[in-house]
Write a protein that holds these residues in place. Structure first.
Motif, PDB file in Angstrom:
ATOM      1  N   ALA A  33     -37.078 -18.078 -23.267  1.00  0.00           N
ATOM      2  CA  ALA A  33     -37.072 -17.083 -22.192  1.00  0.00           C
ATOM      3  C   ALA A  33     -38.231 -16.102 -22.364  1.00  0.00           C
ATOM      4  N   GLU A  34     -38.507 -15.713 -23.597  1.00  0.00           N
ATOM      5  CA  GLU A  34     -39.636 -14.806 -23.850  1.00  0.00           C
ATOM      6  C   GLU A  34     -40.967 -15.467 -23.512  1.00  0.00           C
ATOM      7  N   ARG A  35     -41.080 -16.762 -23.773  1.00  0.00           N
ATOM      8  CA  ARG A  35     -42.305 -17.499 -23.410  1.00  0.00           C
ATOM      9  C   ARG A  35     -42.500 -17.502 -21.894  1.00  0.00           C
ATOM     10  N   VAL A  36     -41.406 -17.790 -21.179  1.00  0.00           N
ATOM     11  CA  VAL A  36     -41.489 -17.817 -19.709  1.00  0.00           C
ATOM     12  C   VAL A  36     -41.847 -16.417 -19.192  1.00  0.00           C
ATOM     13  N   TRP A  37     -41.233 -15.387 -19.745  1.00  0.00           N
ATOM     14  CA  TRP A  37     -41.497 -14.016 -19.323  1.00  0.00           C
ATOM     15  C   TRP A  37     -42.966 -13.648 -19.527  1.00  0.00           C
ATOM     16  N   ALA A  38     -43.570 -14.169 -20.580  1.00  0.00           N
ATOM     17  CA  ALA A  38     -44.955 -13.823 -20.910  1.00  0.00           C
ATOM     18  C   ALA A  38     -45.980 -14.621 -20.102  1.00  0.00           C
ATOM     19  N   LEU A  39     -45.549 -15.605 -19.329  1.00  0.00           N
ATOM     20  CA  LEU A  39     -46.486 -16.397 -18.537  1.00  0.00           C
ATOM     21  C   LEU A  39     -47.210 -15.521 -17.525  1.00  0.00           C
ATOM     22  N   GLU A  40     -48.471 -15.862 -17.285  1.00  0.00           N
ATOM     23  CA  GLU A  40     -49.291 -15.052 -16.373  1.00  0.00           C
ATOM     24  C   GLU A  40     -48.701 -14.957 -14.964  1.00  0.00           C
ATOM     25  N   PRO A  41     -48.230 -16.074 -14.346  1.00  0.00           N
ATOM     26  CA  PRO A  41     -47.667 -15.943 -12.994  1.00  0.00           C
ATOM     27  C   PRO A  41     -46.442 -15.021 -12.943  1.00  0.00           C
ATOM     28  N   VAL A  42     -45.617 -15.072 -13.991  1.00  0.00           N
ATOM     29  CA  VAL A  42     -44.428 -14.212 -14.019  1.00  0.00           C
ATOM     30  C   VAL A  42     -44.856 -12.755 -14.138  1.00  0.00           C
ATOM     31  N   GLN A  43     -45.783 -12.472 -15.024  1.00  0.00           N
ATOM     32  CA  GLN A  43     -46.236 -11.103 -15.208  1.00  0.00           C
ATOM     33  C   GLN A  43     -46.976 -10.580 -13.971  1.00  0.00           C
ATOM     34  N   LYS A  44     -47.640 -11.479 -13.258  1.00  0.00           N
ATOM     35  CA  LYS A  44     -48.306 -11.072 -12.018  1.00  0.00           C
ATOM     36  C   LYS A  44     -47.272 -10.589 -10.999  1.00  0.00           C
ATOM     37  N   GLN A  45     -46.167 -11.329 -10.888  1.00  0.00           N
ATOM     38  CA  GLN A  45     -45.110 -10.932  -9.962  1.00  0.00           C
ATOM     39  C   GLN A  45     -44.418  -9.653 -10.429  1.00  0.00           C
ATOM     40  N   VAL A  46     -44.261  -9.499 -11.734  1.00  0.00           N
ATOM     41  CA  VAL A  46     -43.674  -8.273 -12.273  1.00  0.00           C
ATOM     42  C   VAL A  46     -44.555  -7.082 -11.913  1.00  0.00           C
ATOM     43  N   GLY A  47     -45.867  -7.252 -12.048  1.00  0.00           N
ATOM     44  CA  GLY A  47     -46.797  -6.178 -11.683  1.00  0.00           C
ATOM     45  C   GLY A  47     -46.708  -5.818 -10.216  1.00  0.00           C
ATOM     46  N   LYS A  48     -46.592  -6.841  -9.357  1.00  0.00           N
ATOM     47  CA  LYS A  48     -46.447  -6.578  -7.919  1.00  0.00           C
ATOM     48  C   LYS A  48     -45.160  -5.806  -7.640  1.00  0.00           C
ATOM     49  N   ALA A  49     -44.075  -6.223  -8.284  1.00  0.00           N
ATOM     50  CA  ALA A  49     -42.792  -5.544  -8.072  1.00  0.00           C
ATOM     51  C   ALA A  49     -42.851  -4.097  -8.541  1.00  0.00           C
ATOM     52  N   LYS A  50     -43.482  -3.853  -9.691  1.00  0.00           N
ATOM     53  CA  LYS A  50     -43.600  -2.485 -10.191  1.00  0.00           C
ATOM     54  C   LYS A  50     -44.433  -1.630  -9.236  1.00  0.00           C
ATOM     55  N   GLY A  51     -45.538  -2.173  -8.756  1.00  0.00           N
ATOM     56  CA  GLY A  51     -46.382  -1.431  -7.817  1.00  0.00           C
ATOM     57  C   GLY A  51     -45.649  -1.103  -6.531  1.00  0.00           C
ATOM     58  N   PHE A  52     -44.903  -2.079  -6.030  1.00  0.00           N
ATOM     59  CA  PHE A  52     -44.136  -1.864  -4.805  1.00  0.00           C
ATOM     60  C   PHE A  52     -43.086  -0.780  -5.011  1.00  0.00           C
ATOM     61  N   MET A  53     -42.394  -0.844  -6.129  1.00  0.00           N
ATOM     62  CA  MET A  53     -41.349   0.138  -6.398  1.00  0.00           C
ATOM     63  C   MET A  53     -41.925   1.542  -6.585  1.00  0.00           C
ATOM     64  N   GLN A  54     -43.061   1.638  -7.242  1.00  0.00           N
ATOM     65  CA  GLN A  54     -43.660   2.958  -7.424  1.00  0.00           C
ATOM     66  C   GLN A  54     -44.095   3.544  -6.096  1.00  0.00           C
ATOM     67  N   ALA A  55     -44.674   2.718  -5.234  1.00  0.00           N
ATOM     68  CA  ALA A  55     -45.101   3.210  -3.925  1.00  0.00           C
ATOM     69  C   ALA A  55     -43.899   3.573  -3.055  1.00  0.00           C
ATOM     70  N   SER A  56     -42.886   2.734  -3.064  1.00  0.00           N
ATOM     71  CA  SER A  56     -41.710   2.966  -2.223  1.00  0.00           C
ATOM     72  C   SER A  56     -40.842   4.086  -2.758  1.00  0.00           C
ATOM     73  N   ALA A  57     -40.809   4.232  -4.067  1.00  0.00           N
ATOM     74  CA  ALA A  57     -39.944   5.248  -4.658  1.00  0.00           C
ATOM     75  C   ALA A  57     -40.307   6.645  -4.183  1.00  0.00           C
ATOM     76  N   MET A  58     -41.555   6.881  -3.902  1.00  0.00           N
ATOM     77  CA  MET A  58     -41.967   8.200  -3.437  1.00  0.00           C
ATOM     78  C   MET A  58     -41.872   8.320  -1.909  1.00  0.00           C
ATOM     79  N   ALA A  59     -42.090   7.225  -1.215  1.00  0.00           N
ATOM     80  CA  ALA A  59     -42.146   7.289   0.242  1.00  0.00           C
ATOM     81  C   ALA A  59     -40.767   7.312   0.894  1.00  0.00           C
ATOM     82  N   VAL A  60     -39.858   6.506   0.423  1.00  0.00           N
ATOM     83  CA  VAL A  60     -38.563   6.343   1.104  1.00  0.00           C
ATOM     84  C   VAL A  60     -37.750   7.641   1.141  1.00  0.00           C
ATOM     85  N   PRO A  61     -37.575   8.368   0.037  1.00  0.00           N
ATOM     86  CA  PRO A  61     -36.791   9.607   0.140  1.00  0.00           C
ATOM     87  C   PRO A  61     -37.400  10.629   1.110  1.00  0.00           C
ATOM     88  N   ARG A  62     -38.731  10.725   1.111  1.00  0.00           N
ATOM     89  CA  ARG A  62     -39.389  11.669   2.019  1.00  0.00           C
ATOM     90  C   ARG A  62     -39.151  11.253   3.468  1.00  0.00           C
TER      91      ARG A  62
END
Length: 105
Positions: A33-62
């Protein structure tokens, strides 16, 4: 798609928690599971999800707060009948919901 991913994750977690193979098998599964988590495509999607959440976390409550303020102003405005206030409030809620949809897509 979410259902399939959830099913696979659920089966995996159930297997890990329910297995009688012992600690060695658990460690083997954990390592894989740690090997799969460390794969580049998985980490790319994790980065996208983090970016989306950071952007939305500030916008949605306002945006939601602005929608609430508009609804309150509409319902407390003088010179309109209760039916007109209700219709205006419904319109404001629909506008606020659309703004939130736009912010999260």
């Amino acid at each position: 798609m979410r259902g399939k991913i959830g099913l696979v994750v659920g089966l995996g977690v159930g297997y890990v928690l329910g297995t009688r193979a012992g600690r060695a098998r658990y460690e083997q599964i954990k390592t894989q599971a740690e090997r799969v988590w460390a794969l580049e495509p998985v980490q790319k999607q994790v980065g996208k999800a983090k970016g989306f959440m950071q952007a939305s976390a500030m916008a949605v409550p306002r945006i939601a707060w602005n929608g609430v303020v508009k609804v309150v102003r509409t319902t407390t405005a003088s010179g309109a009948t209760p039916g007109q206030k209700l219709d205006a409030a419904i319109d404001e809620v629909e506008d606020a919901a659309e703004d939130i949809r736009k912010a999260t897509s």
